[in-house]
Design an enzyme around this catalytic site. Structure first.
Site, PDB file in Angstrom:
ATOM      1  N   GLY A  14       0.772  -1.241   0.000  1.00 28.72           N
ATOM      2  CA  GLY A  14       0.000   0.000   0.000  1.00 28.72           C
ATOM      3  C   GLY A  14       0.799   1.284   0.000  1.00 28.72           C
ATOM      4  N   SER A  15       2.054   1.251  -0.476  1.00 32.73           N
ATOM      5  CA  SER A  15       2.817   2.507  -0.469  1.00 32.73           C
ATOM      6  C   SER A  15       2.261   3.500  -1.492  1.00 32.73           C
ATOM      7  CB  SER A  15       4.312   2.248  -0.698  1.00 32.73           C
ATOM      8  OG  SER A  15       4.563   1.887  -2.024  1.00 32.73           O
ATOM      9  N   ASN A  16       1.766   3.013  -2.621  1.00 41.54           N
ATOM     10  CA  ASN A  16       1.156   3.940  -3.589  1.00 41.54           C
ATOM     11  C   ASN A  16      -0.142   4.528  -3.036  1.00 41.54           C
ATOM     12  OD1 ASN A  16       2.569   4.265  -6.296  1.00 41.54           O
ATOM     13  ND2 ASN A  16       2.766   2.056  -5.936  1.00 41.54           N
ATOM     14  N   MET A  94      -3.385  -7.290  -7.635  1.00 36.89           N
ATOM     15  CA  MET A  94      -2.791  -8.428  -8.335  1.00 36.89           C
ATOM     16  C   MET A  94      -3.812  -9.281  -9.096  1.00 36.89           C
ATOM     17  SD  MET A  94       0.250  -7.750  -7.769  1.00 36.89           S
ATOM     18  CE  MET A  94       1.070  -9.173  -8.469  1.00 36.89           C
ATOM     19  N   ARG A  95      -5.033  -8.798  -9.235  1.00 34.75           N
ATOM     20  CA  ARG A  95      -6.013  -9.591 -10.009  1.00 34.75           C
ATOM     21  C   ARG A  95      -6.357  -8.870 -11.303  1.00 34.75           C
ATOM     22  NH1 ARG A  95      -9.219 -13.991  -6.958  1.00 34.75           N
ATOM     23  NH2 ARG A  95      -8.189 -13.957  -4.947  1.00 34.75           N
ATOM     24  N   ASN A 111      -4.237   2.160 -13.538  1.00 34.70           N
ATOM     25  CA  ASN A 111      -3.303   1.217 -12.917  1.00 34.70           C
ATOM     26  C   ASN A 111      -1.895   1.800 -12.988  1.00 34.70           C
ATOM     27  OD1 ASN A 111      -2.375  -1.357 -11.846  1.00 34.70           O
ATOM     28  ND2 ASN A 111      -1.599  -1.806 -13.900  1.00 34.70           N
ATOM     29  N   HIS A 113       2.175   0.601 -13.167  1.00 31.92           N
ATOM     30  CA  HIS A 113       3.024  -0.558 -13.441  1.00 31.92           C
ATOM     31  C   HIS A 113       4.487  -0.124 -13.385  1.00 31.92           C
ATOM     32  CE1 HIS A 113       4.062  -4.469 -14.999  1.00 31.92           C
ATOM     33  NE2 HIS A 113       4.873  -3.888 -15.855  1.00 31.92           N
TER      34      HIS A 113
HETATM   35  C1  GRF Z   1       4.153  -1.173  -7.313  1.00 32.51           C
HETATM   36  O1  GRF Z   1       5.466  -1.411  -7.748  1.00 32.51           O
HETATM   37  C2  GRF Z   1       3.218  -1.004  -8.488  1.00 32.51           C
HETATM   38  O2  GRF Z   1       3.824  -0.413  -9.604  1.00 32.51           O
HETATM   39  C3  GRF Z   1       2.854  -2.439  -8.808  1.00 32.51           C
HETATM   40  O3  GRF Z   1       2.744  -3.072  -7.557  1.00 32.51           O
HETATM   41  C4  GRF Z   1       3.562  -2.387  -6.602  1.00 32.51           C
HETATM   42  C5  GRF Z   1       2.645  -2.000  -5.481  1.00 32.51           C
HETATM   43  O4  GRF Z   1       3.330  -1.452  -4.382  1.00 32.51           O
HETATM   44  N1  GRF Z   1       1.637  -2.495  -9.606  1.00 32.51           N
HETATM   45  P1  GRF Z   1       2.516  -0.816  -3.175  1.00 32.51           P
HETATM   46  O5  GRF Z   1       1.580  -1.883  -2.643  1.00 32.51           O
HETATM   47  O6  GRF Z   1       1.769   0.379  -3.707  1.00 32.51           O
HETATM   48  O7  GRF Z   1       3.565  -0.434  -2.168  1.00 32.51           O
END
Ligand code: GRF
Length: 211
Positions: A14-16, A94-95, A111, A113
């Site tokens: 969940g860092s994003n 992841m789905r 999304n 990536h």
């Molecule tokens: C990130 O590297 C994002 O680009 C990818 O999954 C990772 C998620 O990281 N889709 P976080 O859970 O947001 O820390």
């Protein structure tokens, strides 16, 4: 100022999500996360949402593998509709969402990536980049279509690959840029009109800046 309600789907750390919650502390930011959903019951992303006072729901799906059961997708769609969610953000989700789910949700689905798409879609993009020997890596925010990491590109950000990089060092450098790129891309999609021409997403401001 009117803020659009957005929901975040996350499977992991969940860092994003946290970077979006940070951006949203600015009252001028055009989006407010009002719901966080996860397919993983104990995902740290759910804890981060609850700690910020945001509703957090784990979605049960009996089905294993990358796709949700239809019933789980229906649960998500009604949660989004009930809360009048305008934009759906996948942050480490992841789905794979079905075509019918994507058609049913009336709003952009974004999304992030960890590669410069179309290079290195799918799992372990950072490892793929290192093994390929590229000198420049980065992150991409794109609209979600029914493929894997294939939708129209909203924004990209590049980082260098160093000769002695480990996968972790490269992943950390990419993640840092993700945390700026994602909130900014969400802001842009919600505030700047755009059209989709073939594969290409074109913001109207790009047209006016050329004239
Ligand atoms: C990130 O590297 C994002 O680009 C990818 O999954 C990772 C998620 O990281 N889709 P976080 O859970 O947001 O820390």
């Amino acid at each position: 100022m009117h803020r659009s309600a957005i929901a975040v789907l996350a499977s992991g750390r969940g860092s994003n999500l946290k970077s979006i919650l940070e951006a949203m502390k600015d009252p001028a930011y055009p989006a407010e996360v009002t719901l966080v959903l996860s397919d993983v019951r104990d995902a740290p992303a759910l804890d981060a949402a609850r700690a910020a006072g945001i509703e957090a729901i784990a979605i049960d799906s009996d089905r294993k593998g990358p796709r949700f059961a239809r019933s789980a997708e229906a649960t998500i769609l009604s949660a989004l509709a009930e809360r009048e969610i305008r934009c759906l953000v996948l942050a480490g989700f992841m789905r794979i969402l079905s075509r019918s789910f994507l058609r049913s949700f009336d709003g952009p689905v974004l999304n992030i990536h960890p590669s410069l798409l179309p290079a290195f879609p799918g799992l372990d993009a950072q490892g793929q980049a290192l093994r390929h020997g590229v000198r420049i890596a980065g992150a991409t925010v794109h609209l979600v279509d029914e493929g894997i990491d294939t939708g129209p590109i909203v924004g990209q950000s590049a980082v260098p690959v160093h000769a002695n990089d480990t996968r972790e060092a490269l992943a950390d450098r990419i993640l840092e840029t993700e945390h700026r790129l994602f909130p900014e891309s969400i802001r842009k999609v919600l505030t700047v009109p755009y059209v989709i021409e073939g594969r290409r997403l074109r913001f109207h401001e790009e047209e006016t800046s050329r004239s």
